[in-house]
Design a protein around this motif. Structure first.
Motif, PDB file in Angstrom:
ATOM      1  N   GLY A   1       0.817  -1.199   0.000  1.00 34.11           N
ATOM      2  CA  GLY A   1       0.000   0.000   0.000  1.00 34.11           C
ATOM      3  C   GLY A   1       0.854   1.253   0.000  1.00 34.11           C
ATOM      4  O   GLY A   1       0.452   2.296  -0.502  1.00 34.11           O
TER       5      GLY A   1
ATOM      6  N   ILE B   1       3.147   0.632  -3.809  1.00 29.12           N
ATOM      7  CA  ILE B   1       2.340   0.808  -5.024  1.00 29.12           C
ATOM      8  C   ILE B   1       0.929   1.181  -4.582  1.00 29.12           C
ATOM      9  O   ILE B   1      -0.010   0.368  -4.652  1.00 29.12           O
ATOM     10  N   PRO B   2       0.697   2.369  -4.129  1.00 32.22           N
ATOM     11  CA  PRO B   2      -0.586   2.721  -3.510  1.00 32.22           C
ATOM     12  C   PRO B   2      -1.780   2.662  -4.455  1.00 32.22           C
ATOM     13  O   PRO B   2      -2.905   2.504  -4.005  1.00 32.22           O
ATOM     14  N   GLN B   3      -1.577   2.755  -5.762  1.00 32.57           N
ATOM     15  CA  GLN B   3      -2.705   2.792  -6.689  1.00 32.57           C
ATOM     16  C   GLN B   3      -3.007   1.437  -7.316  1.00 32.57           C
ATOM     17  O   GLN B   3      -3.905   1.337  -8.145  1.00 32.57           O
ATOM     18  N   ASN B   4      -2.266   0.409  -6.950  1.00 35.84           N
ATOM     19  CA  ASN B   4      -2.396  -0.892  -7.605  1.00 35.84           C
ATOM     20  C   ASN B   4      -3.030  -1.899  -6.649  1.00 35.84           C
ATOM     21  O   ASN B   4      -2.339  -2.551  -5.874  1.00 35.84           O
ATOM     22  N   MET B   5      -4.368  -2.034  -6.713  1.00 37.16           N
ATOM     23  CA  MET B   5      -5.057  -2.961  -5.819  1.00 37.16           C
ATOM     24  C   MET B   5      -4.767  -4.413  -6.179  1.00 37.16           C
ATOM     25  O   MET B   5      -4.731  -5.292  -5.314  1.00 37.16           O
TER      26      MET B   5
ATOM     27  N   ASN C   1      -1.574  -5.339  -4.622  1.00 32.61           N
ATOM     28  CA  ASN C   1      -1.767  -5.410  -3.179  1.00 32.61           C
ATOM     29  C   ASN C   1      -2.322  -6.769  -2.771  1.00 32.61           C
ATOM     30  O   ASN C   1      -1.836  -7.404  -1.831  1.00 32.61           O
TER      31      ASN C   1
ATOM     32  N   LYS D   1      -8.641  -1.718  -0.852  1.00 31.85           N
ATOM     33  CA  LYS D   1      -9.278  -0.467  -1.272  1.00 31.85           C
ATOM     34  C   LYS D   1      -8.819   0.695  -0.406  1.00 31.85           C
ATOM     35  O   LYS D   1      -8.582   1.795  -0.901  1.00 31.85           O
TER      36      LYS D   1
ATOM     37  N   SER E   1      -5.289   1.765  -1.249  1.00 33.09           N
ATOM     38  CA  SER E   1      -5.072   2.200  -2.624  1.00 33.09           C
ATOM     39  C   SER E   1      -4.784   3.692  -2.702  1.00 33.09           C
ATOM     40  O   SER E   1      -4.268   4.179  -3.707  1.00 33.09           O
ATOM     41  N   VAL E   2      -5.123   4.420  -1.650  1.00 32.40           N
ATOM     42  CA  VAL E   2      -4.830   5.858  -1.622  1.00 32.40           C
ATOM     43  C   VAL E   2      -3.650   6.166  -0.706  1.00 32.40           C
ATOM     44  O   VAL E   2      -3.367   7.311  -0.419  1.00 32.40           O
ATOM     45  N   GLY E   3      -2.947   5.099  -0.217  1.00 27.28           N
ATOM     46  CA  GLY E   3      -1.747   5.314   0.590  1.00 27.28           C
ATOM     47  C   GLY E   3      -1.985   5.107   2.078  1.00 27.28           C
ATOM     48  O   GLY E   3      -3.122   5.008   2.551  1.00 27.28           O
TER      49      GLY E   3
END
Length: 325
Positions: free
Chosen positions: A122, A125-129, A132, A213, A216-218
Motif C-alpha cells: 500500500g 504501489i498505492p494505486q495498484n489494488m 496489493n 481499497k 489504494s490511496v496510501g
C-alpha cells in the motif's frame, strides 16, 4: 483491533526468533550448506542423511519456484519483477511468524499476516489494488503452507514416517490436490458474484478487499486509531518476550502468550468463545479423569472439527445441485 493484533504477533515472533542466536547461526549455516558443494563423505555415510530431504532439493526448488512465482506475478497480474521478488523475500519473514503461532496455538493466522504485505505494498504501489492482493496471496499462502507442512512433518516423526517419503508424497499432492480442488471450487463458486452473499460471506476475503481499497490511496488513509493500535500492539509484542526472560520462573506462567493474545485480536469473537469453551471442557475433563482425558480429548476435538467441515462442504454441494434449497 486487527492492526494491533497483527503488529503484536509480528514483533513478538521476530524478537523471540532474534533472541535465539544459536538457532539463527545454525539456520544460516544450513543455508550455506544448501548452496555449497555438499557435506562430504561423512554426511553420505550418515543413515539419517539417506532418509532426510536433501538440501539440494530445497536449493533447486527454491530457485525454480521463486522464478516461476515472480514471472506469474509479472505476466499474470502485472506486478513489476522487483515487487514480485520482494514478495518472495517477505514470505521468509512471515513464515517465521506463522510457524511460531501455529506451534503455540495450532491456528495459522493467514489473513492477519497477509495484511503486513498489503500494508507494505500500500506504501510501495498505492494505486495498484491487484498488486496489493496478489502479493499478499503469495506471502500469506507461503506462510500457511510452511506451518501446515511442519505440522505434517511432526506427525510423521511421531509415527516413524520417512521424512523424504513424506516430502515426495506432499509433492505429488500438489498436483493431485490441484486437479481435485479447482473443479470443485468452480462447482461451489461458479463466478465472483457468488462470494460475499449469504451462502459464501467469505469474511476474510471481505477484509482483504477492504484493506486493499483502503490502502489504494496510501498509508495516510489508515485511521489514526489503527496506526496507534499498530504502535501499541508492536510495543506489547516486544515487551512480552522480555518479561519471559527477566521475570522469576514462578511468575513466568502468568505472562500471556503473545501469539495467543495477538490472535484473539483478529479472529471473530465467536471463534474465541468456542476455543474458550472447548479448552474449559477439556480442562475440567482432565481434572476429573486425567487418564481418559489423555485418551479421548484430542480424538473428540478432531472429530468435531472434521465433522463440521465435511458437513459444510456436503451442504454446499447439495445446494449447488438443487437437492437442498
Amino acid at each position: 483491533s486487527l492492526w494491533a493484533g497483527v503488529s503484536l504477533m509480528v514483533t513478538s515472533s521476530l524478537l523471540q526468533f532474534a533472541m535465539q542466536g544459536k538457532s539463527i547461526a545454525r539456520a544460516f549455516s544450513g543455508l550455506g550448506a544448501i548452496f555449497g558443494r555438499g557435506r562430504g563423505k561423512q554426511a553420505a555415510d550418515d543413515p539419517l542423511a539417506r532418509i532426510e530431504v536433501p538440501s539440494s532439493w530445497f536449493g533447486g526448488g527454491f530457485l525454480l519456484l521463486s522464478l516461476g512465482t515472480i514471472l506469474t506475478a509479472r505476466f499474470g497480474f502485472g506486478i513489476p519483477v522487483v515487487y514480485g521478488a520482494l514478495a518472495v523475500l517477505l514470505s521468509f519473514v512471515l513464515c517465521i511468524v506463522a510457524c511460531r503461532v501455529t506451534g503455540e496455538t495450532d491456528t495459522t493466522p493467514v489473513g492477519p499476516l497477509g495484511k503486513i504485505t498489503q500494508l507494505t505494498y500500500g506504501v510501495l504501489i498505492p494505486q495498484n489494488m491487484t498488486a496489493n492482493l496478489m502479493t499478499a496471496s503469495i506471502t500469506g499462502n507461503t506462510a500457511s503452507t510452511a506451518a501446515d507442512l511442519l505440522t505434517d512433518l511432526k506427525s510423521g516423526y511421531l509415527l516413524g514416517a520417512n521424512p523424504r517419503k513424506q516430502f515426495l508424497a506432499q509433492f505429488i499432492g500438489c498436483f493431485v490436490g490441484t486437479a481435485v480442488i479447482v473443479p470443485f471450487f468452480y462447482i461451489l463458486v461458479p463466478d465472483a458474484s457468488a462470494l460475499g452473499g449469504d451462502k459464501f460471506p467469505a469474511p476474510a476475503a471481505q477484509v482483504w478487499a477492504g484493506v486493499a481499497k483502503l490502502l489504494s490511496v496510501g498509508l495516510g488513509a489508515l485511521h489514526p486509531s489503527a496506526r496507534w493500535g499498530m504502535a501499541i500492539g508492536g510495543a506489547v509484542g516486544l515487551l512480552i518476550p522480555i518479561l519471559e526472560i527477566v521475570l522469576p520462573a514462578k511468575a513466568r506462567k502468568w505472562v500471556p502468550s503473545a501469539s495467543g493474545l495477538g490472535l484473539s485480536f483478529v479472529i471473530p469473537a465467536w471463534n474465541s468463545l468456542s476455543m474458550f469453551l472447548g479448552a474449559l471442557a477439556g480442562w475440567i475433563f482432565e481434572k476429573v479423569n486425567a487418564k481418559q482425558s489423555e485418551q479421548y480429548v484430542i480424538p473428540v476435538a478432531s472429530g468435531l472439527i472434521a465433522g463440521e467441515s465435511i458437513m459444510g462442504v456436503a451442504v454446499a454441494l447439495l445446494s449447488v445441485l438443487h437437492v437442498l434449497e
